[in-house]
Scaffold this active site. Sequence first.
Site, mmCIF file in Angstrom:
data_model
loop_
_atom_site.group_PDB
_atom_site.id
_atom_site.type_symbol
_atom_site.label_atom_id
_atom_site.label_comp_id
_atom_site.label_asym_id
_atom_site.label_seq_id
_atom_site.Cartn_x
_atom_site.Cartn_y
_atom_site.Cartn_z
ATOM 1 N N GLY A 114 0.808 -1.232 0.000
ATOM 2 C CA GLY A 114 0.000 0.000 0.000
ATOM 3 C C GLY A 114 0.830 1.266 0.000
ATOM 4 O O GLY A 114 2.059 1.236 0.058
ATOM 5 N N GLY A 116 2.556 3.608 1.547
ATOM 6 C CA GLY A 116 3.147 3.832 2.868
ATOM 7 C C GLY A 116 3.667 5.248 3.018
ATOM 8 O O GLY A 116 3.850 5.754 4.123
ATOM 9 N N LYS A 136 3.970 12.512 -2.527
ATOM 10 C CA LYS A 136 4.851 11.413 -2.126
ATOM 11 C C LYS A 136 5.755 11.922 -1.006
ATOM 12 O O LYS A 136 6.532 12.843 -1.207
ATOM 13 C CB LYS A 136 5.680 10.943 -3.325
ATOM 14 N N ASP A 148 8.411 5.871 8.222
ATOM 15 C CA ASP A 148 7.864 7.156 8.657
ATOM 16 C C ASP A 148 6.979 7.855 7.631
ATOM 17 O O ASP A 148 6.437 8.926 7.904
ATOM 18 C CB ASP A 148 9.022 8.090 9.049
ATOM 19 N N GLY A 149 6.865 7.287 6.433
ATOM 20 C CA GLY A 149 5.996 7.901 5.431
ATOM 21 C C GLY A 149 6.564 9.161 4.799
ATOM 22 O O GLY A 149 5.859 9.887 4.095
ATOM 23 N N ARG A 206 2.904 14.168 -7.592
ATOM 24 C CA ARG A 206 2.945 13.516 -8.903
ATOM 25 C C ARG A 206 1.551 13.320 -9.464
ATOM 26 O O ARG A 206 0.562 13.356 -8.723
ATOM 27 C CB ARG A 206 3.749 12.217 -8.828
ATOM 28 N N ARG A 213 -1.881 -0.149 -9.588
ATOM 29 C CA ARG A 213 -0.754 -0.996 -9.976
ATOM 30 C C ARG A 213 -1.215 -2.439 -10.156
ATOM 31 O O ARG A 213 -2.310 -2.789 -9.720
ATOM 32 C CB ARG A 213 0.303 -1.007 -8.856
ATOM 33 N N ASP A 283 4.176 -4.258 -7.369
ATOM 34 C CA ASP A 283 3.531 -3.066 -6.815
ATOM 35 C C ASP A 283 4.064 -1.802 -7.480
ATOM 36 O O ASP A 283 3.529 -0.712 -7.256
ATOM 37 C CB ASP A 283 3.733 -2.985 -5.293
HETATM 38 P P1 AMP Z 1 8.992 1.060 -2.915
HETATM 39 O O1 AMP Z 1 10.169 0.148 -2.854
HETATM 40 O O2 AMP Z 1 9.337 2.514 -2.828
HETATM 41 O O3 AMP Z 1 8.089 0.765 -4.064
HETATM 42 O O4 AMP Z 1 8.170 0.789 -1.578
HETATM 43 C C1 AMP Z 1 7.677 -0.459 -1.216
HETATM 44 C C2 AMP Z 1 6.666 -0.276 -0.124
HETATM 45 O O5 AMP Z 1 7.273 0.338 1.028
HETATM 46 C C3 AMP Z 1 5.497 0.611 -0.511
HETATM 47 O O6 AMP Z 1 4.355 0.115 0.117
HETATM 48 C C4 AMP Z 1 5.904 1.944 0.053
HETATM 49 O O7 AMP Z 1 4.805 2.783 0.282
HETATM 50 C C5 AMP Z 1 6.602 1.540 1.352
HETATM 51 N N1 AMP Z 1 7.570 2.547 1.784
HETATM 52 C C6 AMP Z 1 8.747 2.863 1.212
HETATM 53 N N2 AMP Z 1 9.369 3.856 1.877
HETATM 54 C C7 AMP Z 1 8.566 4.200 2.900
HETATM 55 C C8 AMP Z 1 8.625 5.164 3.959
HETATM 56 N N3 AMP Z 1 9.653 6.001 4.097
HETATM 57 N N4 AMP Z 1 7.596 5.205 4.827
HETATM 58 C C9 AMP Z 1 6.549 4.375 4.715
HETATM 59 N N5 AMP Z 1 6.432 3.453 3.757
HETATM 60 C C10 AMP Z 1 7.414 3.354 2.859
HETATM 61 MG MG MG Z 2 6.503 1.483 -4.822
#
Ligand code: AMP
Ligand code: MG
Length: 523
Positions: A114, A116, A136, A148-149, A206, A213, A283
């Site tokens: 999801g 995050g 983002k 931490d999002g 964005r 996805r 994803d």
């Molecule tokens: P990504 O590798 O960026 O596609 O991220 C994989 C998953 O990790 C997705 O669900 C992202 O939303 C989550 N995610 C990546 N970085 C963070 C972050 N700093 N805080 C919270 N969720 C994250």
């Molecule tokens: Mg991603």
Amino acid sequence: MKNQVQESTWFEEDVGGNTLAELDWKNFFLLETPGDEEIGGLPRQVPGACWSRVLPTSVPTPQLRLWSDEVGELLNLQRGDELILGGNQVVEGMDPYAQRYGGHQFGNWANQLGDGRAITLGEVDTGSEILELQLKGPGITPYSRFADGKAVLRSSIREFLCSESMHHLGVPTTRALSMVTTGEDVVRDIMYDGNPAPEPGAIVCRVAPSFLRFGSFQIHALNGDRETLRTLVDYTIRHHFPEHSSSTDDGLIAWLNQVAEETAIMISHWMRVGFVHGVMNTDNMSIHGLTIDYGPYGWIENFEPNWTPNTTDLRTRRYRFSNQAQIGAWNVARLLESISPLMEDAERLYACLETYYTTYEQQNNTMWVNKLGLDEFQESDVELIQELTKNLQLVETDMTIFFRLLSSMEEPSIDHLQFAFYAETAIPKEEWNQWLESWWERVEGNPNRTIMLSVNPKYVLRNWMAQLAIDAAEKDDYSVAGELYELLKDPYGEQPQHEEKWFQKRPEWARHRVGCSMLSCSS
Ligand code: AMP
Ligand code: MG
């Protein structure tokens, strides 16, 4: 002490338009798919939902640093609104949410992932299309798991510049409207080696028709939730693929054929320009065949098919340059599986995988025809292409410069290509002269230079170029990012005034520097 904030002098004069509050906001996704009953809240499993309502977290001092005048124009939006784009304010009409999806990460099913660290503000009806605006890095959501999002400046600059430059290269991509710094530090351990350090935080806004996805569908299928899957597929086809029907096998096959085709086309463009996504997890595969989720991506500089920019991928190199088409097929197969519960005759889905392979092959052939200025594809060209890719790996040879110089060749001479070689004194002349002669014979001394110059870019966002923009931005100087943004609006143009600075091979300092030769998912 921090440097004084410099004026971002590269902003062009604003063309005017609406404010964000004046746009025509819609919330179709929230109204037409099932969601979480709880608003916001801590990270948790949210079975049966396609989304959770959540507000962006306020940040201390949002400042607009980068702005895409073109995306602004698409939305008929004037520059500004940093309070909203930084997540401090929500206006009427917006109903922010985080999307729930799953994914296969590096080949393994990870179940719920999801958004995050992404929050959709809403969908905007521009009059000619519906576009979703998503922040983002705006803070924690129910899908943040252990993180931490938030997002850091370096990865935000990379996403902003790359998505806009991909658009101008003719590669299907999500777009970027803005980048705002938050005035708050975010702690990251870049190389995952126990050295966490504070970095400036930032938020990119964005834009895409949607951020659905492959994993958006997988999450319901793999959890046996056929009803939600049905609703989401109906929704997706109704809003984004209205020419197809979601209620028959024929309609679903036609839709999935389109997704398979668009995915194959996108990846063949990556191969054409030397782009390596770096994390082709399911994803991170857009249902619209758009390049999405710019993370540890990279650009091939010396032509090395086994190169992966992602340090997490170094062991198996699953996402290496030369493997992207194959991974695309693997990902499409996972999407097809996830739609199978809705099919009366699921066996028919194999046809869509065939569509993927056939489309990719056609695209790949056309790509070579264009890159080499041929008239049309002939079986015998396979050998010419094989010899070429073999030669490109004999010594360090810059892919972008090589093809660009080849596009302006007047006679078959390796001297014309000299600048593409990292060690100009060690050029394997014999092999190259041989290849050049075969090519010259094949094009009868008259390659289609116009086409070559329109598919072989002169300027791409090399990893070290993005790094220079980041280094400056971390000192509050956004002029390099602005310069690159402008440069990369015209990647096929000669732009002689920029040649000396940006039509260059990777400099020595970038060879082993983190952020240039290797990138991590930490962002
Ligand atoms: P990504 O590798 O960026 O596609 O991220 C994989 C998953 O990790 C997705 O669900 C992202 O939303 C989550 N995610 C990546 N970085 C963070 C972050 N700093 N805080 C919270 N969720 C994250
Ligand atoms: Mg991603």
